[in-house]
Enzyme design. Structure first.
Site, PDB file in Angstrom:
ATOM      1  N   HIS A 160       0.807  -1.221   0.000  1.00 56.60           N
ATOM      2  CA  HIS A 160       0.000   0.000   0.000  1.00 56.60           C
ATOM      3  C   HIS A 160       0.846   1.279   0.000  1.00 56.60           C
ATOM      4  O   HIS A 160       0.314   2.373  -0.103  1.00 56.60           O
ATOM      5  CB  HIS A 160      -0.930   0.028   1.219  1.00 56.60           C
ATOM      6  CG  HIS A 160      -2.086  -0.906   1.132  1.00 56.60           C
ATOM      7  ND1 HIS A 160      -1.972  -2.262   1.351  1.00 56.60           N
ATOM      8  CD2 HIS A 160      -3.392  -0.682   0.842  1.00 56.60           C
ATOM      9  CE1 HIS A 160      -3.150  -2.834   1.213  1.00 56.60           C
ATOM     10  NE2 HIS A 160      -4.037  -1.904   0.904  1.00 56.60           N
ATOM     11  N   ALA A 161       2.164   1.152   0.135  1.00 54.09           N
ATOM     12  CA  ALA A 161       3.034   2.331   0.197  1.00 54.09           C
ATOM     13  C   ALA A 161       3.002   3.194  -1.074  1.00 54.09           C
ATOM     14  O   ALA A 161       3.298   4.386  -0.988  1.00 54.09           O
ATOM     15  CB  ALA A 161       4.460   1.930   0.539  1.00 54.09           C
TER      16      ALA A 161
END
Length: 186
Positions: A111-112
């Protein structure tokens, strides 16, 4: 050692996915790099381990104590909580952008890439991410690929924790290669 003399920051806060911080931390150190866990405040940050809170990790430096000039690369662990908390922090976003604009290696997993979206870095770049944010990446102008790891001139992205071995291998390769002069600023 492959990364002897190299310095790498891992930027995270509470809710980072446990393996996405700990695996790169251990493997990059084993390759000879000096690795600092950088966060918003001193002390410890607590991880998220699949379905519940994980183990705390010691913060080496705060954002107030570092600059992009200090590092050869920046790693951004995912998890749902960690990048969501960081993407509303101006100092975190500035640090990420500075690393990128200094043409250094920038690596984001799971999700970064939300942080790459928030900084505008993802626009026009090849990238991958966890499947649930594929549309976010594409709506921000990223060229999303369903690949284990994607590298676009030292901007490294990976889908999920199952791909961490390939993710770290690519980080090591790119840090050894050095700055990416042909990359344009965000």
């Amino acid at each position: 050692m492959l990364l002897s003399g190299k310095k790498i920051a891992i930027l995270a806060t509470h809710g980072f996915e446990q393996s996405e911080l700990e695996v790169p931390l251990a493997k990059l150190k084993a390759a000879g790099a000096q690795v600092d866990v950088v966060s918003l405040a001193p002390g410890e940050i607590k991880g998220w381990d699949k379905k519940d809170w994980g183990q705390p990790v010691k913060v080496d430096k705060t954002l107030d104590q570092v600059s992009a000039a200090d590092y050869d690369a920046l790693v951004l662990p995912g998890g749902q909580i960690n990048p969501d908390l960081l993407r509303v922090e101006p100092k975190a976003l500035a640090f990420i952008k500075d690393i990128y604009n200094q043409k250094k290696v920038l690596a984001a997993v799971c999700h970064a890439p939300w942080l790459l979206i928030e900084t505008g870095i993802i626009k026009g770049k090849k990238a991958t991410s966890y499947k649930s944010i594929k549309t976010d990446v594409m709506n921000a102008g990223g060229k999303w690929e369903d690949s284990e790891v994607v590298n676009d001139l030292g901007l490294i992205t990976s889908r999920n924790p199952g791909d961490l071995e390939a993710f770290v291998t690519k980080i090591i390769e790119e840090v050894r290669e050095g700055q990416h002069a042909q990359r344009s600023a965000a």
